[in-house]
Structure formats: C-alpha cells, structure tokens
Write a protein that holds these residues in place. Structure first.
Motif, PDB file in Angstrom:
ATOM      1  N   TYR A 198       9.532   4.187  10.335  1.00 37.44           N
ATOM      2  CA  TYR A 198       8.188   3.631  10.242  1.00 37.44           C
ATOM      3  C   TYR A 198       8.262   2.170   9.802  1.00 37.44           C
ATOM      4  CZ  TYR A 198       3.299   2.875   9.323  1.00 37.44           C
ATOM      5  OH  TYR A 198       2.013   2.364   9.361  1.00 37.44           O
ATOM      6  N   HIS A 199       7.556   1.299  10.521  1.00 40.08           N
ATOM      7  CA  HIS A 199       7.566  -0.140  10.252  1.00 40.08           C
ATOM      8  C   HIS A 199       6.170  -0.547   9.815  1.00 40.08           C
ATOM      9  CE1 HIS A 199       8.078  -4.426  10.590  1.00 40.08           C
ATOM     10  NE2 HIS A 199       9.281  -4.324  11.090  1.00 40.08           N
ATOM     11  N   PRO A 200       5.988  -0.910   8.542  1.00 41.29           N
ATOM     12  CA  PRO A 200       4.655  -1.277   8.065  1.00 41.29           C
ATOM     13  C   PRO A 200       4.253  -2.694   8.477  1.00 41.29           C
ATOM     14  CG  PRO A 200       6.217  -1.453   6.281  1.00 41.29           C
ATOM     15  CD  PRO A 200       6.966  -0.894   7.451  1.00 41.29           C
ATOM     16  N   LEU A 237       9.876   2.373  -6.559  1.00 46.33           N
ATOM     17  CA  LEU A 237       8.441   2.554  -6.732  1.00 46.33           C
ATOM     18  C   LEU A 237       7.803   3.294  -5.563  1.00 46.33           C
ATOM     19  CD1 LEU A 237       7.537  -1.031  -8.018  1.00 46.33           C
ATOM     20  CD2 LEU A 237       7.720   1.045  -9.396  1.00 46.33           C
ATOM     21  N   THR A 238       8.239   3.031  -4.359  1.00 50.48           N
ATOM     22  CA  THR A 238       7.675   3.693  -3.179  1.00 50.48           C
ATOM     23  C   THR A 238       7.942   5.189  -3.276  1.00 50.48           C
ATOM     24  OG1 THR A 238       8.149   1.693  -1.882  1.00 50.48           O
ATOM     25  CG2 THR A 238       7.650   3.720  -0.656  1.00 50.48           C
ATOM     26  N   PRO A 239       6.925   6.034  -3.080  1.00 50.59           N
ATOM     27  CA  PRO A 239       7.142   7.480  -3.201  1.00 50.59           C
ATOM     28  C   PRO A 239       8.284   7.975  -2.310  1.00 50.59           C
ATOM     29  CG  PRO A 239       4.800   7.000  -3.096  1.00 50.59           C
ATOM     30  CD  PRO A 239       5.517   5.708  -2.825  1.00 50.59           C
ATOM     31  N   ALA A 248       0.828  -1.211   0.000  1.00 46.94           N
ATOM     32  CA  ALA A 248       0.000   0.000   0.000  1.00 46.94           C
ATOM     33  C   ALA A 248       0.859   1.257   0.000  1.00 46.94           C
ATOM     34  CB  ALA A 248      -0.933  -0.008   1.211  1.00 46.94           C
ATOM     35  N   LEU A 249       1.922   1.261   0.791  1.00 45.82           N
ATOM     36  CA  LEU A 249       2.814   2.422   0.825  1.00 45.82           C
ATOM     37  C   LEU A 249       3.488   2.625  -0.523  1.00 45.82           C
ATOM     38  CD1 LEU A 249       4.558   1.947   4.299  1.00 45.82           C
ATOM     39  CD2 LEU A 249       2.721   3.554   3.738  1.00 45.82           C
ATOM     40  N   SER A 250       3.906   1.538  -1.153  1.00 43.39           N
ATOM     41  CA  SER A 250       4.533   1.648  -2.472  1.00 43.39           C
ATOM     42  C   SER A 250       3.573   2.235  -3.488  1.00 43.39           C
ATOM     43  CB  SER A 250       5.011   0.270  -2.938  1.00 43.39           C
ATOM     44  OG  SER A 250       5.575   0.339  -4.229  1.00 43.39           O
ATOM     45  N   ALA A 251       2.310   1.848  -3.416  1.00 46.01           N
ATOM     46  CA  ALA A 251       1.300   2.364  -4.344  1.00 46.01           C
ATOM     47  C   ALA A 251       0.988   3.838  -4.102  1.00 46.01           C
ATOM     48  CB  ALA A 251       0.023   1.543  -4.235  1.00 46.01           C
TER      49      ALA A 251
END
Length: 203
Positions: free
Chosen positions: A193-195, A180-182, A74-77
């Motif tokens: 931050y740890h997803p 890819l991750t913004p 989700a973070l990458s998107a």
C-alpha cells in the motif's frame, strides 16, 4: 487562533495553523464537557471536499473534522481511507491488508476493530507502539525518535512537523525502533500500500 483539530503521527489532536492535505474524523468530538479523543472505532481519512461539500469545522450534532499533513501521518495515527470519498484508496488498502493477513477480504468494521486494538491501550487511551528492527520497516511507517516522529523513506528518516517534513536524516542500518504506525497497517504497507504524501517528502 488555530483550532484544535490537527492530528499528529502519535494520534494526538493539537492546535496548529498549518494546513493539512486530508481531513477525516473519529465521530463527534465536541459538544460535551470536554473534547474527546474519539467517539467511534471508524477512524477514517477523507478528501478535503467531496462532490462540492466541505464539512463545517465546528458544526454541532455532526462529525468533527480533523486534519492530517498527509496520509502517512493519518495511517500512523490509526486511521484508514474512507470507503466513500476515497474509494480507490480504500480498495487498495483493503487488498494490501488482505494480502498481509491472509484469509477472506475483511469488512470495514473488522478492519476498524483490528486497528482500534492496535492503536489504543484499553482503558488508558494511550498510543500502542511496538518494537521492530529499523532496517526491516517498510517505507511510510512512522517511528518515535528523541526529536519526535519520523517517517521511514528509503535510506532516510523524514522528521515530521505540522507544516511538512524536515531535512532527511540517515536511516540507521541496525537497531530497534519504537514504531508508531499500528502493526497491521505496517503489514499493509509492507504488502504494497502506497499512501498519499505531502510534497515536502520529495516523493
């Protein structure tokens, strides 16, 4: 038949029968002449259920549920944690964002604006990427490989599939990667931050 509601690390929305661990939205995507990639700048990730409520998959006049393998995808998107149903994750994300960027603690709308600029090419709607040294990327960032997206995880790269991560590949010690991750999310990851990860990551 699988609905077109699964999100890839590239930010694309595809149809796949595999289930994700998180849902989220970009506004109302259906109901017009053709599906939209987004309707607003608040791209969030949510729990699958919150206070006993599950969002209908194709309800008219309300947000369209999207699904992610896990939070790193989700973070990458280009999504960020929901400030309501994932309040603790949102506070950690905003703290890491602030630590990375400096300055005052931003409002959600400020983060959404910065993320939108870092994930979508204006007027084209294509994915923003950037080049970075592969050895310098923090864990949980996604990069583009010849075989598809892969997540940085320690000394390994974990190939992504809709159903889970594949067998680890060696992480190159040198060279550049197409990330890819913004960029601001990469900096939040670097700041600690740890997803939330899918079990196939082996975390």
């Amino acid at each position: 038949m699988a609905l077109c509601n699964r999100v890839t690390p590239e930010g694309a929305i595809i149809a796949d029968p595999a289930r994700g661990l998180l849902t989220g939205n970009r506004g109302i995507l259906h109901g017009g002449p053709r599906p939209r990639l987004w309707r607003n700048r608040a791209w969030i990730t949510c729990r699958l259920a919150f206070r006993g409520h599950r969002q209908p998959l194709q309800a008219t006049g309300t947000w369209t549920p999207l699904f992610f393998l896990d939070e790193a995808v989700a973070l990458s998107a280009g999504h960020r944690p929901c400030a309501l149903c994932r309040r603790e994750a949102w506070e950690r994300f905003r703290t890491a964002w602030t630590d990375a960027a400096g300055g005052p603690v931003p409002r959600a709308a400020e983060i959404d604006g910065a993320l939108h600029a870092a994930r979508i090419v204006p007027r084209r709607g294509t994915k923003v990427t950037f080049a970075a040294g592969i050895a310098d990327l923090p864990d949980f960032a996604f990069l583009r490989t010849d075989d598809g997206p892969a997540m940085v995880f320690g000394k390994s790269l974990l190939p992504w599939t809709p159903a889970g991560y594949g067998a680890p590949l060696p992480r190159p010690a040198h060279g550049e990667a197409e990330v890819l991750t913004p960029r601001p999310t990469v900096e939040a990851l670097r700041a600690g931050y740890h997803p939330f990860l899918h079990p196939s990551a082996g975390a």
